[in-house]
Scaffold this motif. Structure first.
Motif: not given
Length: 365
Positions: A331-340
């Motif tokens: 569950n990571v936000d890489v700068g306004g783009y979240r991947v879960k």
């Protein structure tokens, strides 16, 4: 034991084996990528690879992951499934930690039996096909939105403009069929049907038969599900023949290469995007890290995002839990783009935006 229990037990065993094997070997953490580095679709593979390497090289220059470098090994498949199979076999023999950033639907599907047999995670393929998403697969982790989600956005946009006659030109393989199915599904939910369809061959710019099948239907919009060379050939010839239709494609077309191939015919062509092309931190970070004079391309940005997510996973997998456990708890936000990701849902993002080419080659988003 019934069939469902048997299948569940097999899946659990696969996960356990894959979890044990991944990061155990000392030295570099090796990821295997099969992608087109030659042939008519080469821009897609080169951009996906280079975007990922931009981030991995940055991480390695700062000590890597737990003192270990991330090494991306890319083998050229020319966007041909048989070559992808051979590349995947080679990666299995090398005991890579995971397969990462494969490019294409038919090529990814060709690799599927091999990585299943090897219990090898398949992460961030550059494809939105449902065949790699539904049902949820214990080894496949998709970072991008699906083709169904992309085509829904395209159909909704043109439907709101009161356009009702939709045609589809699609590549004669699993990728093209996935895009066609998406348009058919989106129109069906609105009580409409596609007015004309035509196929084009992979890695070919021969579009004459497709033009003869599509233009007599006088479509308002032609959705082209192919790569940039084929799409550009169709649009340029259709406009030369006086077609007033609008033209659109989905992200796999290779938006930047499409713009370059279209030349003066680029204006007004629309492409759905699965990465943000303005207004968020990940876009700005990527743009800053590019070598001077290098333009941002959506495909390279997708590779960059995938590499950032992969690095987060590897950092968490460097302990006793293993790679699959880390992936399933992402569950990571890489700068306004979240991947879960979760164990029951490996569709990491549903982000879709629409973009339209301007006459100067820039994108209006």
């Amino acid at each position: 034991m019934n069939r469902r229990q048997f299948l569940n037990a097999g899946a659990l065993l696969s996960l356990t084996l894959a979890n044990r094997r991944t990061l155990a070997a000392p030295g570099d953490i090796v990821l295997g990528q099969s992608a087109p580095l030659s042939g008519p679709a080469k821009d897609l593979g080169i951009e996906m690879r280079d975007g990922a390497l931009l981030w991995f090289n940055y991480v390695n220059a700062r000590g890597g992951v737990g003192g270990r470098n991330i090494r991306l090994e890319t083998l050229d498949d020319g966007y041909e499934p048989e070559r992808t199979k051979a590349n995947t076999d080679a990666f299995v023999k090398k005991n890579v930690a995971a397969l990462f950033g494969y490019v294409g639907t038919p090529t990814s599907l060709a690799a599927k039996p091999i990585f299943e047999q090897a219990n090898l995670p398949f992460i961030a393929p550059f494809t939105g096909a449902e065949a790699l998403r539904s049902p949820n697969h214990p080894l496949i982790f998709n970072i991008r939105a699906s083709y169904f989600e992309e085509t829904e956005h395209l159909v909704q946009h043109f439907w709101d403009l009161f356009q009702r006659k939709f045609a589809v030109v699609y590549q004669n393989d699993a990728y093209g069929q996935a895009g066609l199915n998406g348009v058919v599904k989106a129109l069906g939910s609105r009580g409409a049907k596609v007015v004309a369809t035509a196929t084009v061959e992979r890695n070919s710019a021969n579009v004459e038969a497709a033009l003869k099948a599509i233009l007599p239907a006088s479509p308002d919009l032609v959705v082209i599900v192919s790569t940039y060379g084929t799409a550009a050939a169709f649009i340029k010839q259709a406009r030369a023949m006086g077609s007033p239709a609008s033209f659109a494609s989905i992200s796999f077309v290779g938006p930047t290469s499409l713009a370059n191939a279209l030349g003066k015919d680029k204006t007004g062509v629309m492409v759905s995007q699965v990465v943000p092309l303005k207004g968020v931190g990940i876009f700005s970070e990527f743009a800053r890290m590019l070598p001077a004079g290098t333009a941002v391309t959506p495909v390279a940005l997708e590779g960059f995002i995938a590499a950032k997510v992969m690095t987060d996973v590897l950092k968490r997998a460097n302990g006793p839990d293993g790679l699959l456990t880390a992936l399933n708890n992402t569950n990571v936000d890489v700068g306004g783009y979240r991947v879960k990701f979760s164990p029951g849902n490996h569709a990491g993002s549903k982000y879709v935006d629409l973009s339209m080419l301007r006459s100067d080659g820039s994108w209006a988003v």
